[in-house]
Design a protein around this motif. Structure first.
Motif, mmCIF file in Angstrom:
data_model
loop_
_atom_site.group_PDB
_atom_site.id
_atom_site.type_symbol
_atom_site.label_atom_id
_atom_site.label_comp_id
_atom_site.label_asym_id
_atom_site.label_seq_id
_atom_site.Cartn_x
_atom_site.Cartn_y
_atom_site.Cartn_z
ATOM 1 N N ASN A 168 41.606 44.228 38.474
ATOM 2 C CA ASN A 168 40.813 42.894 39.056
ATOM 3 C C ASN A 168 41.884 42.484 40.128
ATOM 4 O O ASN A 168 43.015 42.288 40.296
ATOM 5 C CB ASN A 168 41.151 41.785 37.998
ATOM 6 C CG ASN A 168 40.125 40.792 38.152
ATOM 7 O OD1 ASN A 168 39.882 40.360 39.581
ATOM 8 N ND2 ASN A 168 39.575 40.003 37.304
ATOM 9 N N PRO A 169 40.938 42.347 41.434
ATOM 10 C CA PRO A 169 41.906 41.772 42.775
ATOM 11 C C PRO A 169 42.579 40.314 42.532
ATOM 12 O O PRO A 169 43.442 40.149 42.974
ATOM 13 C CB PRO A 169 40.656 41.537 43.715
ATOM 14 C CG PRO A 169 39.315 42.408 43.046
ATOM 15 C CD PRO A 169 39.692 42.382 41.545
ATOM 16 N N ASN A 170 42.072 39.592 41.433
ATOM 17 C CA ASN A 170 42.648 38.287 41.145
ATOM 18 C C ASN A 170 44.139 38.613 40.672
ATOM 19 O O ASN A 170 45.155 38.012 40.794
ATOM 20 C CB ASN A 170 41.957 37.623 39.967
ATOM 21 C CG ASN A 170 40.744 36.977 40.648
ATOM 22 O OD1 ASN A 170 40.610 36.647 41.915
ATOM 23 N ND2 ASN A 170 39.581 36.646 39.844
ATOM 24 N N ASN A 171 44.219 39.575 39.835
ATOM 25 C CA ASN A 171 45.591 40.027 39.432
ATOM 26 C C ASN A 171 46.428 40.603 40.565
ATOM 27 O O ASN A 171 47.611 40.067 40.595
ATOM 28 C CB ASN A 171 45.380 41.127 38.262
ATOM 29 C CG ASN A 171 44.678 40.619 37.135
ATOM 30 O OD1 ASN A 171 44.778 39.574 36.575
ATOM 31 N ND2 ASN A 171 44.143 41.802 36.219
ATOM 32 N N TYR A 172 45.910 41.205 41.232
ATOM 33 C CA TYR A 172 46.570 41.515 42.374
ATOM 34 C C TYR A 172 47.050 40.428 43.335
ATOM 35 O O TYR A 172 48.165 40.304 43.767
ATOM 36 C CB TYR A 172 45.722 42.728 43.357
ATOM 37 C CG TYR A 172 46.549 43.264 44.353
ATOM 38 C CD1 TYR A 172 47.361 44.089 44.246
ATOM 39 C CD2 TYR A 172 46.068 42.633 45.823
ATOM 40 C CE1 TYR A 172 48.129 44.800 45.266
ATOM 41 C CE2 TYR A 172 46.749 43.232 46.967
ATOM 42 C CZ TYR A 172 47.737 44.338 46.793
ATOM 43 O OH TYR A 172 48.295 44.748 47.771
ATOM 44 N N VAL B 111 47.386 37.355 42.474
ATOM 45 C CA VAL B 111 48.512 36.379 41.665
ATOM 46 C C VAL B 111 49.735 37.267 41.840
ATOM 47 O O VAL B 111 50.666 36.622 41.989
ATOM 48 C CB VAL B 111 48.115 36.167 40.169
ATOM 49 C CG1 VAL B 111 49.208 35.741 39.251
ATOM 50 C CG2 VAL B 111 46.809 35.544 39.944
ATOM 51 N N ASN B 112 49.756 38.408 41.706
ATOM 52 C CA ASN B 112 50.842 39.274 41.715
ATOM 53 C C ASN B 112 51.676 38.997 43.406
ATOM 54 O O ASN B 112 52.842 39.004 43.421
ATOM 55 C CB ASN B 112 50.822 40.854 41.543
ATOM 56 C CG ASN B 112 50.825 41.016 39.994
ATOM 57 O OD1 ASN B 112 51.099 40.318 39.042
ATOM 58 N ND2 ASN B 112 50.025 41.994 39.787
ATOM 59 N N LEU B 113 50.516 38.861 44.293
ATOM 60 C CA LEU B 113 51.111 38.752 45.608
ATOM 61 C C LEU B 113 51.540 37.533 45.797
ATOM 62 O O LEU B 113 52.509 37.365 46.611
ATOM 63 C CB LEU B 113 49.848 39.006 46.458
ATOM 64 C CG LEU B 113 49.558 40.635 46.685
ATOM 65 C CD1 LEU B 113 48.327 40.558 47.829
ATOM 66 C CD2 LEU B 113 50.572 41.484 47.372
ATOM 67 N N TYR B 114 50.987 36.437 45.089
ATOM 68 C CA TYR B 114 51.450 34.992 45.209
ATOM 69 C C TYR B 114 52.986 35.050 44.736
ATOM 70 O O TYR B 114 53.791 34.219 45.084
ATOM 71 C CB TYR B 114 50.628 33.952 44.288
ATOM 72 C CG TYR B 114 49.480 33.596 45.122
ATOM 73 C CD1 TYR B 114 49.591 33.029 46.181
ATOM 74 C CD2 TYR B 114 48.071 33.580 44.301
ATOM 75 C CE1 TYR B 114 48.257 32.623 46.776
ATOM 76 C CE2 TYR B 114 46.873 33.202 45.019
ATOM 77 C CZ TYR B 114 47.016 32.474 46.244
ATOM 78 O OH TYR B 114 45.925 32.150 46.686
ATOM 79 N N ASN B 115 53.128 35.518 43.686
ATOM 80 C CA ASN B 115 54.463 35.744 42.945
ATOM 81 C C ASN B 115 55.474 36.474 43.969
ATOM 82 O O ASN B 115 56.454 35.946 44.418
ATOM 83 C CB ASN B 115 54.631 36.637 41.653
ATOM 84 C CG ASN B 115 53.997 35.639 40.619
ATOM 85 O OD1 ASN B 115 53.773 34.644 40.661
ATOM 86 N ND2 ASN B 115 53.295 36.808 39.752
#
Length: 401
Positions: free
Chosen positions: A305-309, A311-315
């Motif tokens: 899921n791009p959202n997971n990606y 979110v990880n980029l946000y971190n």
């Protein structure tokens, strides 16, 4: 009276001469049952003819046997034509056959076989030329006698098998001189009706003479060129006519013809139910397969899921932001320390600090510091800076001390 003594050979030769010159024995026609049949590899046929009380040995040479329209078998009741003569060597007399036909058929059988052979050579019996029967006919044409048992049999079977199939009865003669013409008219009439899917040619059982209308050559050609499939149900199972060989399908009886042509409604319904069940199972299977594929893709999409990606980029971005702030704060602290040092150093070397001790700074009109007496002497007006401010003064030189 003098009686001449003869040899056996001369006696047998005399008997042969007498028999060969007898008009009746030279043109004999005999009927009987075939027995002791032997068909020699040379083509000659050896057999006996017998009735209830006697028998006679017979022979048919290959030159005559090749003209037979049937293969003789033991038990056949036949009529043979030929001559009675003797074989001198053995002293036996026998019937030398020139022609043979099945008893009770005679010329009709010969005509039948002749026409059959002719039409077969023309290709009218070829399977490749036969039309396929429709699986689900809606309307069936029936050519038969309107008052015979055949029409009742066809109607009864058709109603029993499928009441939704329509029958169009064409009443026709099925016996006699005009019967074949009437049958031909029926075929021509029915094949012009667009709704007719198949034609049944039917007649009940009978002798070869009674069925002879179905052996008509013109009828055979009409059946062959008919644009609709023709099913024949003529006579009994053992009866064969020319129409049977030319037709697209032969049934042993009129009832059997209806059985062949009319589909069984119960079988159709059962087949539909089976197809419905099969279709339902197939659709359920397909749906289950697609659902499994959907679940697999859904889980795969969740994992990717791009959202997971994002979110990880946000971190990652937060980590970079913290690192950047730390670097900036560290850099600022370092630079502030350097600036403070430079400020202290600058403050320590600030010439204005000396003014707090009572010193003053003298500048000319061009704001250049006056460093010695000689330069001071050259200026009448000077600017004096002290710790509490600066002012212009006009000076006057008095004397050197």
């Amino acid at each position: 009276m003098y009686i001449k003594t003869l040899s056996v050979t001369k006696l047998n030769s005399y008997i042969k001469k007498v028999m060969d010159n007898d008009f009746i024995l030279r043109n004999i026609c005999v009927k009987g049952e075939i027995s002791n049949l032997k068909i020699h590899s040379s083509g000659h046929i050896y057999f006996s003819l017998k009735d209830g009380a006697s028998k006679i040995n017979c022979i048919m040479f290959e030159s005559d046997a090749c003209n037979l329209t049937f293969t003789p078998e033991n038990g056949n009741n036949v009529i043979v034509k030929g001559r009675v003569s003797t074989y001198p060597k053995e002293g036996l007399y026998q019937l030398y056959c020139n022609e043979m036909e099945i008893e009770g058929i005679g010329q009709l059988h010969i005509a039948f076989e002749k026409l059959k052979k002719k039409l077969e050579n023309q290709g009218l019996f070829d399977e490749d030329n036969k039309k396929r029967l429709p699986k689900y006919p809606r309307k069936i044409g029936v050519i038969t006698s309107a008052s015979g048992a055949a029409v009742r049999d066809v109607i009864n079977v058709a109603k029993r098998r499928n009441p939704f199939v329509d029958l169009l009865i064409y009443p026709s003669l099925v016996q006699g001189e005009k019967a074949s013409e009437d049958l031909i008219k029926g075929i021509k009439y029915l094949q012009k009706i667009k709704e007719i899917d198949v034609i049944i040619l039917a007649r009940g059982g009978g002798s070869i003479e009674e069925l002879w209308a179905f052996n008509d050559e013109a009828l055979a050609y009409e059946i062959y060129k008919c644009n609709k499939p023709v099913v024949t149900g003529v006579g009994h199972e053992t009866d064969f006519t020319i129409a049977d060989f030319v037709g697209d399908r032969r049934a042993p009886t009129p009832s059997a013809a209806a059985e062949i042509v009319v589909p069984n409604i119960n079988e159709i319904n059962q087949k539909l139910d089976n197809l419905k069940t099969s279709l339902s199972m197939s659709m359920k299977g397909m749906i289950n397969d697609y659902y499994s594929k959907f679940e697999f893709l859904h889980k795969k999409l969740e994992l990717n899921n791009p959202n997971n990606y994002i979110v990880n980029l946000y971190n990652t971005l937060d980590n970079y932001n913290i690192r950047l702030k730390n670097i900036m704060y560290s850099k600022l602290n370092t630079e502030q320390g350097k600036l403070q040092n430079l400020k202290s150093l600058l403050f320590a070397h600030n010439p204005l600090n000396i003014l707090d001790k009572g010193y003053a700074i003298l500048e000319n009109d061009e704001n250049t510091i006056i460093k010695n007496i000689e330069e001071l002497k050259k200026n009448e007006c000077i600017n004096i800076k002290m710790k509490d401010g600066e002012s212009k003064f006009k000076i006057e030189f008095l004397e050197d001390i």
